[in-house]
Motif scaffolding. Structure first.
Motif, mmCIF file in Angstrom:
data_model
loop_
_atom_site.group_PDB
_atom_site.id
_atom_site.type_symbol
_atom_site.label_atom_id
_atom_site.label_comp_id
_atom_site.label_asym_id
_atom_site.label_seq_id
_atom_site.Cartn_x
_atom_site.Cartn_y
_atom_site.Cartn_z
ATOM 1 N N CYS A 194 0.817 -1.224 0.000
ATOM 2 C CA CYS A 194 0.000 0.000 0.000
ATOM 3 C C CYS A 194 0.850 1.273 0.000
ATOM 4 C CB CYS A 194 -0.943 0.013 1.202
ATOM 5 S SG CYS A 194 -2.240 -1.232 1.109
ATOM 6 N N ASP A 195 0.330 2.289 -0.693
ATOM 7 C CA ASP A 195 0.947 3.617 -0.657
ATOM 8 C C ASP A 195 0.421 4.432 0.517
ATOM 9 O OD1 ASP A 195 2.282 3.260 -3.227
ATOM 10 O OD2 ASP A 195 0.294 3.458 -4.118
ATOM 11 N N SER A 196 -0.824 4.171 0.894
ATOM 12 C CA SER A 196 -1.468 4.909 1.977
ATOM 13 C C SER A 196 -2.436 3.979 2.686
ATOM 14 C CB SER A 196 -2.201 6.148 1.436
ATOM 15 O OG SER A 196 -3.127 5.781 0.423
ATOM 16 N N VAL A 197 -2.931 4.417 3.852
ATOM 17 C CA VAL A 197 -3.749 3.520 4.677
ATOM 18 C C VAL A 197 -4.733 4.332 5.495
ATOM 19 C CG1 VAL A 197 -2.036 3.543 6.542
ATOM 20 C CG2 VAL A 197 -3.637 1.634 6.364
ATOM 21 N N THR A 198 -5.890 3.716 5.782
ATOM 22 C CA THR A 198 -6.891 4.296 6.667
ATOM 23 C C THR A 198 -7.275 3.261 7.706
ATOM 24 O OG1 THR A 198 -7.813 5.801 5.003
ATOM 25 C CG2 THR A 198 -9.264 5.182 6.818
#
Length: 318
Positions: A204-208
């Motif tokens: 992943c490049d980003s996460v929530t």
């Protein structure tokens, strides 16, 4: 590419999603994580139009999913390819015909859908298995067929719901490498719903992070890791078990600093510190480490923390 604005969903007075606002740029691989009951499944159903939110909007590209109806909604759903935990292939169809299936439903002529399916099987590394039935394929191969099927209608978004949780570690890595490769080659946006932090770290490049229907933390992987005290940072880069240290425990978080540099900073502090546990990984091209030291007393711990802070290394008493 994906825009959620103040998304709320209630079921019989129970709030499943509570004011979700999130933006995922085109071409990014974004992870959605959270414990069971956090709202992940409800979020997926709202994204695909299977559930109408109580309020708020879901926009994918130029289309607002929440206001689409009938044929417009069916067209919008074709911009989303779904990959499930289990491939859910049709046992009576070969791999090639499984990939053809969504195109057949859409009314694509047989010659065109056959050519498209063959192209996709080659793309996922199964060019020679088009004539195989699901029972003749391994779990990883079945998932590759499932990914090829999800790409059949040339979607803008690949939505992956626990795509590797039924696979062994080696096959998981292969599937994640494939997802990254497809993103790079096709330019699609990927949303991965998972409870496996290793998946987030790997691809992943980003996460929530969702908790009780709300966003607890969101951002790039490195930004999320850099928030040393956050549950998301600790979950992404956990410390291994270290027994029961005797003394004051100090934890450090390093970003973009080698392990040798971090340990030299500890030695030069003059504190009598003993390394109990640590984990170091390269994530999104950046070396990130979490280390745990035991110091004899609180005064020594403060000396260590002050010295490390002067070198831009976060440290705190655990």
């Amino acid at each position: 590419m994906i825009e959620l604005r103040d998304l709320r969903k209630e079921f019989a007075g129970v709030t499943a999603l509570d004011g979700i606002t999130l933006s995922v740029p085109a071409g990014e691989i974004h992870g959605i994580v959270g414990r069971s009951g956090a709202g992940k499944s409800t979020l997926i159903r709202c994204l695909t139009g299977l559930e109408r939110p109580t309020s708020g909007t879901v926009r994918i590209g130029e289309v607002e999913i929440t206001s689409a109806r009938g044929a417009a909604l069916r067209t919008a759903r074709r911009t989303i390819g779904m990959v499930f935990q289990h491939a859910n292939l049709l046992d009576s169809r070969t791999a090639l015909r499984n990939v053809e299936h969504p195109l057949e439903i859409a009314g694509v002529p047989r010659s065109k859908r056959r050519a498209r399916a063959a192209e996709l099987l080659e793309l996922v590394g199964l060019a020679d298995r088009g004539g195989s039935y699901p029972a003749q394929l391994s779990g990883g191969q079945q998932q590759r067929v499932g990914i090829a099927r999800a790409l059949a209608a040339e979607p803008q978004i690949l939505l992956c719901d626990e795509p590797t949780s039924a696979l062994d570690s080696r096959t998981t890595r292969q599937i994640l490498d494939l997802i990254r490769s497809l993103r790079d080659r096709l330019g699609i946006t990927v949303l991965i719903i998972t409870h496996e932090m290793s998946v987030v770290r790997e691809v992943c490049d980003s996460v929530t992070l969702l908790a009780d229907g709300q966003i607890e933390n969101t951002g790039s992987i490195i930004d999320a890791l850099s928030q040393a005290d956050s549950p998301l940072s600790r979950a992404l880069l956990p410390l291994p078990p270290s027994g029961r240290p005797s003394g004051t425990v100090v934890e450090t978080l390093t970003t973009g600093i080698s392990l040798d540099t971090a340990l030299e900073a500890v030695r030069s502090s003059g504190a009598d510190a003993h390394l109990d546990a640590g984990t170091v990984e390269t994530i999104a091209g950046t070396v990130v480490g979490r280390l745990q030291f035991t110091v004899a007393d609180a005064a020594g711990a403060q000396t260590l923390i002050t010295s490390l802070a002067a070198r831009d290394i976060h440290a705190e008493v655990a």
